[in-house]
Design an enzyme around this catalytic site. Structure first.
Site, PDB file in Angstrom:
ATOM      1  N   MET A 177       0.739  -1.220   0.003  1.00  0.00           N
ATOM      2  CA  MET A 177       0.115   0.030  -0.032  1.00  0.00           C
ATOM      3  C   MET A 177       0.807   1.286   0.062  1.00  0.00           C
ATOM      4  O   MET A 177       0.263   2.276  -0.463  1.00  0.00           O
ATOM      5  CB  MET A 177      -0.954   0.022   1.107  1.00  0.00           C
ATOM      6  N   CYS A 178       2.162   1.170   0.426  1.00  0.00           N
ATOM      7  CA  CYS A 178       2.962   2.338   0.686  1.00  0.00           C
ATOM      8  C   CYS A 178       4.166   1.790   0.444  1.00  0.00           C
ATOM      9  O   CYS A 178       4.868   0.753   0.455  1.00  0.00           O
ATOM     10  CB  CYS A 178       2.716   3.060   1.658  1.00  0.00           C
ATOM     11  N   ARG A 179       5.483   2.698   0.413  1.00  0.00           N
ATOM     12  CA  ARG A 179       6.911   2.356   0.575  1.00  0.00           C
ATOM     13  C   ARG A 179       7.204   3.327   1.522  1.00  0.00           C
ATOM     14  O   ARG A 179       7.075   4.267   1.811  1.00  0.00           O
ATOM     15  CB  ARG A 179       7.609   2.693  -1.006  1.00  0.00           C
ATOM     16  N   VAL A 181       6.253   7.367   0.907  1.00  0.00           N
ATOM     17  CA  VAL A 181       5.143   7.706  -0.213  1.00  0.00           C
ATOM     18  C   VAL A 181       3.813   6.853   0.000  1.00  0.00           C
ATOM     19  O   VAL A 181       4.030   5.645   0.279  1.00  0.00           O
ATOM     20  CB  VAL A 181       5.774   7.486  -1.461  1.00  0.00           C
ATOM     21  N   ASN A 201       3.057   0.914   6.502  1.00  0.00           N
ATOM     22  CA  ASN A 201       3.091   0.354   5.359  1.00  0.00           C
ATOM     23  C   ASN A 201       1.891  -0.968   5.379  1.00  0.00           C
ATOM     24  O   ASN A 201       2.520  -2.091   6.003  1.00  0.00           O
ATOM     25  CB  ASN A 201       4.349  -0.092   4.711  1.00  0.00           C
TER      26      ASN A 201
END
Length: 247
Positions: free
Chosen positions: A1-3, A90, A117
């Protein structure tokens, strides 16, 4: 879902940490190589950094509700900001939650920076268990997204123990009692980095100069990257990196 990514070591510019590498966090916002859920991270970004010892007591932070590639002004400013401890992320927003700036991480409380994340399957159950009452003076714990109750519980436990890695491991263990989900957590207090591998990828890198990274995925092809086993928690200082099971 994110980094997300964290760095601890000799001071480096934010531009060097977030933009310079061939697969930097900046590149991962539109072309992640190992992201299992979602394809781009365009729903906001943020970076927190610790100033020199004679600076402010708390970490500083920059967040935007836009893709990091769209903020050319920050890319310029990042060349002039250096720190020996940084947490950045992000965002690919969880379905059902908006992309306003309050959802961009890292979150902040006292000297703590935090990023999640993953995604929570039963946000209502986790909110009921962790969110009320919110920790004293922590506005980020009230943000309208599924990471907020995780942050609220992290702040409470960390304020009591000051043990960052055990705090994150406990949050994952207790969160799983209330909801399934992916619970890759990342945090720093300015002196230590800690992270969990609990549903998504996590890697470590220790450089010859003593710098250490924890990251969702490698930002280059250096041979020193090591993948953290699932259901593990990592603690990293300037001297060593330790990995142990969460349970």
């Amino acid at each position: 879902m994110c980094r997300h990514l964290a760095y601890l070591g000799p001071p480096r510019t934010l531009h060097d940490l977030l933009y310079a590498a061939p697969h930097s966090l900046h590149v991962q916002s539109w072309a992640p190589r190992m992201q299992r859920y979602g394809t781009v991270n365009a729903d906001g970004f943020g970076v927190g950094w610790y100033p020199p010892e004679d600076g402010p007591a708390e970490p500083l932070r920059y967040r935007r509700a836009m893709p990091v590639w769209g903020d050319a002004s920050f890319a310029d400013a990042a060349r002039a900001i250096a720190s020996g401890c940084v947490v950045a992320a992000v965002r690919d927003a969880t379905v059902g939650f908006g992309s306003e700036e309050s959802g961009a991480q890292p979150f902040r409380a006292d000297r703590l920076l935090f990023s999640h994340n993953g995604a929570v399957e039963d946000d209502e159950a986790l909110t009921a268990a962790f969110a009320a009452p919110p920790p004293r003076g922590v506005l980020d714990a009230r943000a309208p997204l599924d990471s907020a109750p995780l942050f609220a519980h992290t702040v409470r436990l960390w304020r009591d123990s000051q043990n960052l890695s055990e705090t994150l491991a406990t949050v994952v263990r207790e969160a799983r009692k209330h909801s399934g989900g992916r619970y890759n957590l990342l945090a720093s207090d300015g002196h230590t980095l800690a992270a969990t591998a609990a549903g998504d990828t996590l890697f470590t890198l220790r450089e010859p100069d003593g710098g250490v990274f924890l990251a969702s995925e490698p930002f280059d092809d250096a041979p020193g990257w090591r993948e953290v086993p699932q259901d593990s928690v990592v603690a990293a200082t300037g001297e060593r990196t330790e990995v142990r099971p969460i349970d």
